[in-house]
Design a protein around this motif. Structure first.
Motif, short mmCIF file in Angstrom:
data_model
loop_
_atom_site.label_atom_id
_atom_site.label_comp_id
_atom_site.label_asym_id
_atom_site.label_seq_id
_atom_site.Cartn_x
_atom_site.Cartn_y
_atom_site.Cartn_z
N LEU A 207 0.62 -1.77 -0.12
CA LEU A 207 0.10 -0.01 -0.10
C LEU A 207 1.35 1.04 -0.03
CD1 LEU A 207 -2.83 1.35 -0.31
CD2 LEU A 207 -2.96 0.67 2.32
N GLU A 208 1.82 1.38 0.92
CA GLU A 208 2.62 2.63 0.50
C GLU A 208 3.40 3.16 -0.41
OE1 GLU A 208 5.42 3.13 4.57
OE2 GLU A 208 6.50 3.82 3.19
N ALA A 209 3.62 2.19 -1.01
CA ALA A 209 4.71 1.91 -1.90
C ALA A 209 3.77 2.12 -3.47
CB ALA A 209 5.77 0.42 -2.35
N ASP A 210 2.64 1.88 -3.10
CA ASP A 210 1.75 1.86 -4.70
C ASP A 210 1.27 3.55 -4.05
OD1 ASP A 210 2.38 -0.55 -4.81
OD2 ASP A 210 0.64 -1.69 -4.66
N LEU A 211 0.91 3.96 -3.68
CA LEU A 211 0.56 5.44 -3.28
C LEU A 211 1.93 6.49 -2.93
CD1 LEU A 211 -2.27 4.70 -0.15
CD2 LEU A 211 -2.62 5.50 -2.65
N VAL A 212 2.41 5.76 -2.37
CA VAL A 212 3.57 6.71 -2.97
C VAL A 212 3.86 7.08 -4.71
CG1 VAL A 212 6.53 7.24 -3.09
CG2 VAL A 212 5.37 6.78 -0.71
N ALA A 213 3.86 6.04 -5.04
CA ALA A 213 4.35 5.55 -6.80
C ALA A 213 2.64 6.78 -7.32
CB ALA A 213 4.51 4.35 -7.39
N PHE A 214 1.56 6.19 -7.15
CA PHE A 214 0.96 6.83 -7.59
C PHE A 214 0.69 8.71 -7.42
CE2 PHE A 214 -3.09 8.94 -6.98
CZ PHE A 214 -4.37 8.63 -7.90
#
Lengths: 227, 227
Positions: free
Chosen positions: A94-101
């Motif tokens: 979740l954290e990595a995906d939201l940062v990438a988004f």
DNA sequence: GACGAATTGGACAAGCCTGTCTAAATTTGT
DNA sequence: ACAAATTTAGACAGGCTTGTCCAATTCGTC
């Protein structure tokens, strides 16, 4: 023979291509100099056309300005919705995906040419043209925010987040993710890739600190023993 | 009038008062019309003086603009530091105290006349006058952010918050607290008291969700003896 | 190659704005 | 009340900008 290979001069362009050139150059000059300070001759020169062509295409300065704002709004909206489509609905991390988004949103919609220009025009001339920018407000934020809120609501429904009001969460997400870029934005600058990434990382971390589910809904996050 | 005889009463009151009137009117007009679009006649009329008086006091348009920015920066900084002095170092109710602080900051520094004007001038003309706004950046954000970060660090040290980087926390605090006012700010509007309060309340709640100490979630934190 | 449409560059009038100047009226300090 | 400083209204030149007009040139297309 096609004389279009010289990198310094403008290659031959169609009627429509020139119209776009003029709008692009006008956006740049309106942003740099302000509406009143923008000079049609300069716009024409920057677009690589004659002044008469500017008037042929757009009528007068005010109409050209309106065309610029509409154009930027349309292009920015397209970019925003395209990026929203890449929202991590089923995140693996979740954290990595939201940062990438967040980084994608910054790069493709907020820090890019169109985004910077549109923001500056809204700030500088918003009060002068109430109806034009009211239209922008409906077309732009009015839709993008609710689309984003829907995505966050889905994340919450799937058990990844614990959110009260999805609209509030969406706005706070972007506020957090851009928190460290505010001054750069204010002065019209472009943050570096590192600054964007750092601000997004810090922002997402705080966002999850407030909204992440603390009870390990899907099982993977159970590894994070917090307190 | 003999120069040097009465050092206490150098400037006649009306003289200085007119200088201030001109700067105030100029701030208003520069913000409304942009630098290029600002008309000296209009500034003079709005200040209630003749055009010649404007030139007598400030030389030319560019110097007048610099005087306006310096004036606004100085006044805004004074307001910001005065408000920072009211930061809740020993909160009785952390959430309520932080909300009240955020609302004060908004009302006294961000949404008031000087704050709105300075922000708009920075956004609109920042790129045109790099050295002037670099100076602002040092005088303004450079100091206020570190002062604020110090207050949050003290709150953390006293055990009310669990913060990683106080600078990041300070920036995120303001980002959150103003999250729902961004569009209003962008269009140059003034949010209502209710909007300010609601945004601050939501923002502080999220902030505390991320940074409040998790040991005693619902209890009164003031009961803990400060070490 | 030819024809019509688009484009160009330049001249042009009209208007606006800045910054200066002057002479008269007003305010200020003593 | 007097004298110096300040303010005012208006005129004014110089420069810049918008928007139009037009003849010559180039481009797209057949």
């Amino acid at each position: 023979m096609k004389p279009g290979v010289s990198p310094d001069t403008f290659p031959p362009r169609s009627h429509e291509a020139k119209r776009v050139s003029v709008v692009d150059a006008a956006a740049s000059v309106f942003c740099r100099e302000g509406y009143a300070g923008a000079n049609i001759d300069l716009i024409a020169a920057e677009a690589g056309v004659s002044r008469q062509t500017v008037y042929n295409h757009h009528g007068d300065k005010e109409k050209l300005f309106v065309a610029v704002v509409r154009d930027l709004t349309e292009r920015c909206n397209a970019g925003i919705f395209a990026t929203i489509a890449s929202f991590p609905d089923q995140p693996t991390n979740l954290e990595a995906d939201l940062v990438a988004f967040a980084v994608r949103m910054n790069r493709n919609c907020i820090c890019n040419r169109d985004g910077r220009f549109l923001r500056k025009l809204i700030q500088a001339e918003g009060e002068r043209c109430p109806e034009l920018f009211a239209e922008w407000r409906e077309q732009g934020p009015g839709r993008t925010w609710s689309a984003l809120a829907a995505r966050f609501a889905r994340l919450a429904f799937a058990g990844h987040l614990s959110i009260g009001d999805p609209d509030v969460a969406a706005r706070q997400f972007f506020a957090l993710v851009n928190a460290e870029l505010q001054i750069t934005f204010m002065l019209g600058g472009v943050p570096t890739e590192e600054e964007v990434l750092r601000s997004a990382t810090n922002g997402v971390r705080t966002f999850l600190g407030a909204f992440a589910r603390r009870k390990s809904p899907a099982g993977k996050q159970a590894a994070l023993a917090h307190a």
